[in-house]
Structure formats: C-alpha cells, structure tokens
Design an enzyme around this catalytic site. Structure first.
Site, PDB file in Angstrom:
ATOM      1  N   ASP A  19      48.834  19.425   3.277  1.00 58.05           N
ATOM      2  CA  ASP A  19      48.466  18.322   2.382  1.00 58.05           C
ATOM      3  C   ASP A  19      48.065  17.105   3.201  1.00 58.05           C
ATOM      4  O   ASP A  19      48.835  16.622   4.028  1.00 58.05           O
ATOM      5  CB  ASP A  19      49.672  17.947   1.507  1.00 58.05           C
ATOM      6  CG  ASP A  19      49.369  16.817   0.538  1.00 58.05           C
ATOM      7  OD1 ASP A  19      48.976  17.123  -0.607  1.00 58.05           O
ATOM      8  OD2 ASP A  19      49.522  15.644   0.920  1.00 58.05           O
ATOM      9  N   TYR A  57      45.190   8.649   4.647  1.00 59.34           N
ATOM     10  CA  TYR A  57      46.108   8.849   5.785  1.00 59.34           C
ATOM     11  C   TYR A  57      45.371   8.693   7.114  1.00 59.34           C
ATOM     12  O   TYR A  57      46.002   8.646   8.173  1.00 59.34           O
ATOM     13  CB  TYR A  57      46.786  10.233   5.737  1.00 59.34           C
ATOM     14  CG  TYR A  57      47.550  10.563   4.480  1.00 59.34           C
ATOM     15  CD1 TYR A  57      47.885   9.571   3.557  1.00 59.34           C
ATOM     16  CD2 TYR A  57      47.952  11.862   4.196  1.00 59.34           C
ATOM     17  CE1 TYR A  57      48.571   9.881   2.390  1.00 59.34           C
ATOM     18  CE2 TYR A  57      48.643  12.175   3.036  1.00 59.34           C
ATOM     19  CZ  TYR A  57      48.941  11.185   2.133  1.00 59.34           C
ATOM     20  OH  TYR A  57      49.623  11.500   0.981  1.00 59.34           O
ATOM     21  N   LYS A  72      42.726  14.116  -0.829  1.00 57.89           N
ATOM     22  CA  LYS A  72      42.774  13.235  -2.013  1.00 57.89           C
ATOM     23  C   LYS A  72      41.706  12.152  -1.952  1.00 57.89           C
ATOM     24  O   LYS A  72      41.419  11.618  -0.872  1.00 57.89           O
ATOM     25  CB  LYS A  72      44.159  12.571  -2.119  1.00 57.89           C
ATOM     26  CG  LYS A  72      45.311  13.546  -1.943  1.00 57.89           C
ATOM     27  CD  LYS A  72      46.676  12.948  -2.162  1.00 57.89           C
ATOM     28  CE  LYS A  72      47.759  13.895  -1.677  1.00 57.89           C
ATOM     29  NZ  LYS A  72      48.113  13.755  -0.263  1.00 57.89           N
ATOM     30  N   HIS A  91      43.991  10.301  -6.125  1.00 58.69           N
ATOM     31  CA  HIS A  91      45.249   9.927  -5.461  1.00 58.69           C
ATOM     32  C   HIS A  91      46.187   9.104  -6.367  1.00 58.69           C
ATOM     33  O   HIS A  91      47.404   9.251  -6.321  1.00 58.69           O
ATOM     34  CB  HIS A  91      44.925   9.146  -4.178  1.00 58.69           C
ATOM     35  CG  HIS A  91      45.963   9.252  -3.116  1.00 58.69           C
ATOM     36  ND1 HIS A  91      45.673   9.348  -1.781  1.00 58.69           N
ATOM     37  CD2 HIS A  91      47.320   9.283  -3.186  1.00 58.69           C
ATOM     38  CE1 HIS A  91      46.791   9.425  -1.091  1.00 58.69           C
ATOM     39  NE2 HIS A  91      47.805   9.384  -1.915  1.00 58.69           N
TER      40      HIS A  91
HETATM   41  N1  LIG Z   1      50.303  11.557  -3.487  1.00 54.67           N
HETATM   42  C1  LIG Z   1      50.920  10.528  -2.966  1.00 54.67           C
HETATM   43  O1  LIG Z   1      50.753   9.382  -3.412  1.00 54.67           O
HETATM   44  C2  LIG Z   1      51.824  10.734  -1.797  1.00 54.67           C
HETATM   45  C3  LIG Z   1      52.665   9.687  -1.386  1.00 54.67           C
HETATM   46  C4  LIG Z   1      53.524   9.910  -0.310  1.00 54.67           C
HETATM   47  C5  LIG Z   1      53.534  11.153   0.310  1.00 54.67           C
HETATM   48  N2  LIG Z   1      52.670  12.157  -0.090  1.00 54.67           N
HETATM   49  C6  LIG Z   1      52.661  13.489   0.563  1.00 54.67           C
HETATM   50  O2  LIG Z   1      54.001  13.992   0.576  1.00 54.67           O
HETATM   51  C7  LIG Z   1      54.359  14.300   1.918  1.00 54.67           C
HETATM   52  C8  LIG Z   1      55.846  14.154   2.132  1.00 54.67           C
HETATM   53  O3  LIG Z   1      56.274  12.835   1.878  1.00 54.67           O
HETATM   54  P1  LIG Z   1      56.689  11.793   3.034  1.00 54.67           P
HETATM   55  O4  LIG Z   1      55.912  12.080   4.249  1.00 54.67           O
HETATM   56  O5  LIG Z   1      56.593  10.436   2.442  1.00 54.67           O
HETATM   57  O6  LIG Z   1      58.222  12.016   3.293  1.00 54.67           O
HETATM   58  P2  LIG Z   1      59.302  13.221   3.301  1.00 54.67           P
HETATM   59  O7  LIG Z   1      58.670  14.539   3.475  1.00 54.67           O
HETATM   60  O8  LIG Z   1      60.162  12.980   2.112  1.00 54.67           O
HETATM   61  O9  LIG Z   1      60.151  12.835   4.594  1.00 54.67           O
HETATM   62  C9  LIG Z   1      59.593  12.820   5.872  1.00 54.67           C
HETATM   63  C10 LIG Z   1      60.640  12.277   6.834  1.00 54.67           C
HETATM   64  O10 LIG Z   1      61.748  13.169   6.896  1.00 54.67           O
HETATM   65  C11 LIG Z   1      61.939  13.599   8.243  1.00 54.67           C
HETATM   66  N3  LIG Z   1      62.307  15.029   8.184  1.00 54.67           N
HETATM   67  C12 LIG Z   1      61.503  16.062   7.831  1.00 54.67           C
HETATM   68  N4  LIG Z   1      62.175  17.223   7.870  1.00 54.67           N
HETATM   69  C13 LIG Z   1      63.432  16.935   8.267  1.00 54.67           C
HETATM   70  C14 LIG Z   1      64.588  17.713   8.515  1.00 54.67           C
HETATM   71  N5  LIG Z   1      64.574  19.034   8.352  1.00 54.67           N
HETATM   72  N6  LIG Z   1      65.714  17.081   8.924  1.00 54.67           N
HETATM   73  C15 LIG Z   1      65.735  15.737   9.088  1.00 54.67           C
HETATM   74  N7  LIG Z   1      64.675  14.945   8.856  1.00 54.67           N
HETATM   75  C16 LIG Z   1      63.527  15.533   8.460  1.00 54.67           C
HETATM   76  C17 LIG Z   1      60.619  13.378   8.953  1.00 54.67           C
HETATM   77  O11 LIG Z   1      60.822  13.121  10.324  1.00 54.67           O
HETATM   78  P3  LIG Z   1      59.902  13.695  11.543  1.00 54.67           P
HETATM   79  O12 LIG Z   1      58.476  13.770  11.061  1.00 54.67           O
HETATM   80  O13 LIG Z   1      60.095  12.663  12.598  1.00 54.67           O
HETATM   81  O14 LIG Z   1      60.451  15.033  11.910  1.00 54.67           O
HETATM   82  C18 LIG Z   1      60.121  12.124   8.238  1.00 54.67           C
HETATM   83  O15 LIG Z   1      60.728  10.963   8.775  1.00 54.67           O
HETATM   84  C19 LIG Z   1      53.510  13.312   2.719  1.00 54.67           C
HETATM   85  O16 LIG Z   1      53.498  13.598   4.089  1.00 54.67           O
HETATM   86  C20 LIG Z   1      52.190  13.425   2.022  1.00 54.67           C
HETATM   87  O17 LIG Z   1      51.513  14.608   2.416  1.00 54.67           O
HETATM   88  C21 LIG Z   1      51.837  11.953  -1.147  1.00 54.67           C
END
Ligand SMILES: NC(=O)c1ccc[n+]([C@@H]2O[C@H](COP(=O)([O-])OP(=O)(O)OC[C@H]3O[C@@H](n4cnc5c(N)ncnc54)[C@H](OP(=O)(O)O)[C@@H]3O)[C@@H](O)[C@H]2O)c1
Length: 267
Positions: free
Chosen positions: A33, A38, A67, A100
């Site tokens: 994704d 980004y 997106k 988005h």
């Molecule tokens: N549509 C939208 O508006 C929207 C908005 C926000 C996000 N998104 C999508 O959703 C995805 C996920 O959301 P997000 O990136 O905000 O946050 P997330 O996946 O909820 O959390 C990511 C964080 O958790 C850590 N992490 C990941 N796996 C872990 C594990 N097994 N143990 C401990 N820590 C862990 C990562 O650290 P490290 O990377 O340092 O390992 C990072 O700091 C995004 O990357 C994006 O693709 C979409």
C-alpha cells in the site's frame, strides 16, 4: 486481495524504502500500500521490481494500491494523476486506486469519483475504492454514481473500532481496510493487548493484526524493520477467542490519531 499488506506511510523515498518492500515480497507479502502523498512511489516501485526479480514472481502475483491526493481532485485530473503514480511505480496498472480522503466539497467528491469510474471503464485499473469515507460520504456517493467503491480504507484499531461504519459497509457489501492498525505503535503498550499477547504466545502487534482478520478487515501494518515485517505476516497459525475479541473491542474510546474525515481537506 491478500488480507495482509505492507504499509509505507512515513517511509522516506530512499534505499531503505526499497529494501523494506523487497524484503516484504521475499517474506511472503503479496500486497503493498502506497500513495502519491507519501512521496515514495519511486522507491516502492524499485522495491517491487527487485522483489519480483529475486523471487521469480510475476507482477500479477502482487496486489498494489496507491491513492489519489486531494490536490488532484476533479474528474479531468484523475487520469493524469494516475499516470504519474504508474510512472513513478514503473507499473502498467494498479490493482486498487483509492480517493485518499472525501474532502469537504461534496460536488467535487462526486465529480472526482466519476474520474475514477472513467479509469475503471477504460480498463486502466483493476479496482477503485475510497479512503476515510464516513457513512454520510458513502450515502452521498452511492446516491449519485454508478460504480460502487469496492473498499473503504479507514483508521481502525482497538481505540477506534468503527462499529457503525463496519456494519454499514457489510450491508453495502463494501470491504473495509484498516490504516494505522497498530495506532502507529501506540496500541502495543496497552495492558489488555499485552495480556492477550502473553496468553496466546504472540506479540502485541500480531494480536492486533489477527484481531483485524477476525473482523474480516484487510490490514496493512507498516514496518521498515526486517524482523517486524516477517513478524507481522506470521499471524495465520493462531486465532483469538470470542472473549479476546470482545476484550479488544471494548477498548474503544472513539480515539483517532489521524484527522477527522468530516473536516479534513488536505491542510
Ligand atoms: N488512507 C489513509 O489516509 C492512511 C493514513 C495513514 C496510514 N495509511 C496506511 O496504513 C499503513 C499503516 O499505518 P501507519 O504506518 O500509520 O502505522 P502502523 O502500521 O499502525 O504502525 C507503524 C509503526 O509501528 C511499528 N511497528 C510495526 N510492526 C511492529 C511490530 N511487530 N512490533 C513493534 N512495532 C512495530 C513501526 O516501526 P518500524 O517501521 O520502525 O519497524 C511503525 O513505527 C500506512 O503505512 C499506510 O500505508 C493510510
């Protein structure tokens, strides 16, 4: 659509980004994704190409999402923005292209969706969907357009369980996908999550990802850490009990880490 994918938000457009996408594909991920905003579609695309080369997989084995950003809204802007994303990713097509955010201008939201429909009707994209749409946005959209979004990608974690939106999507036969499933790592410190993790002998992140799957929600945890990328996909050898699911559901505080979709217009 593979129910678990790799998120790439807040991943800089550099070789670490490329390496994490490549590592994910080598570890078994088939779903990535990203988004124009980004600013990492170049390196995500390079990671995809390298992952395909090193595994011998075909492009059609992967499910790639990007997106459309709010600055490119308007029916006549959609095709060019899509082409720009494809060029950066060095792909011929996307499996899923999302609006988005709904934005705050309903007429523009509808007009933009018509541009998404054009892409789909022209066979340029496999699926079209939305992100951050509330029930009200979807009601307005469904009343005025001919093609239903296949998916709505929204913030979802145990502090924001989105019960009414989930019910609505189920009735409408629109899939739900969760973003920030780990609440950007904040949920991993929750005592209930940690206690369940101990009981099932998995990590807190694995418990949350499994909770998404138990709810039938597509989930895209982000990590750039190789061991965590692997850990986050290693969730198919256990399940959560009804009691675990209920305990996690009951953590709901209607608490967001992202903007309120009803008010956000990109600034
Ligand atoms: N549509 C939208 O508006 C929207 C908005 C926000 C996000 N998104 C999508 O959703 C995805 C996920 O959301 P997000 O990136 O905000 O946050 P997330 O996946 O909820 O959390 C990511 C964080 O958790 C850590 N992490 C990941 N796996 C872990 C594990 N097994 N143990 C401990 N820590 C862990 C990562 O650290 P490290 O990377 O340092 O390992 C990072 O700091 C995004 O990357 C994006 O693709 C979409």
């Amino acid at each position: 659509m593979p129910i678990v994918g790799l998120g790439t938000f807040r991943v800089e457009n550099n070789d670490d980004c490329k390496a994490s996408v490549k590592h994910a594909i080598e570890s078994g991920y088939r779903h990535i994704d990203t988004a124009m905003i980004y600013e990492n579609e170049d390196k995500v695309g390079e990671g995809i190409a390298e992952g395909l080369a090193s595994t011998g997989l075909k492009r059609s084995d992967l499910f790639i999402t990007s997106k459309l950003w709010l600055a490119d809204y308007g029916r006549n802007n959609v095709a060019a923005a899509y082409e720009t994303s494809l060029n950066k990713l060095k792909l011929e097509y996307l499996d899923l292209y999302l609006m988005h955010w709904p934005g705050t201008d309903e007429a523009l939201m509808i007009d933009t969706w018509q541009g998404m429909e054009d892409l789909y009707k022209d066979d340029k994209v496999k699926n079209i969907g939305v992100s951050n749409f509330n029930i009200e946005h979807l009601e307005a959209l469904l009343a005025q357009v001919s093609i239903k979004p296949v998916i709505n990608q929204v913030e979802f974690h145990p502090y924001l369980v989105q019960a009414s939106l989930r019910r609505y999507l189920e009735v409408q036969n629109i899939h739900m996908e969760s973003w920030s499933p780990l609440m950007n790592a904040q949920i991993l410190d929750d005592d209930t999550v940690k206690a369940i993790a101990q009981e099932v002998n998995k990590s807190p992140a694995q418990v949350i990802i499994r909770w998404n799957i138990e709810h039938g929600v597509v989930v895209i945890p982000k990590s750039v850490t190789p061991s965590r990328i692997e850990e986050n996909l290693n969730i198919f050898d256990f399940s959560l009990s009804e009691d675990h699911i209920e305990k996690l559901d009951n953590l709901d505080e209607n608490r967001r880490i992202g903007p309120d979709p009803a008010a956000f217009n990109g600034h």
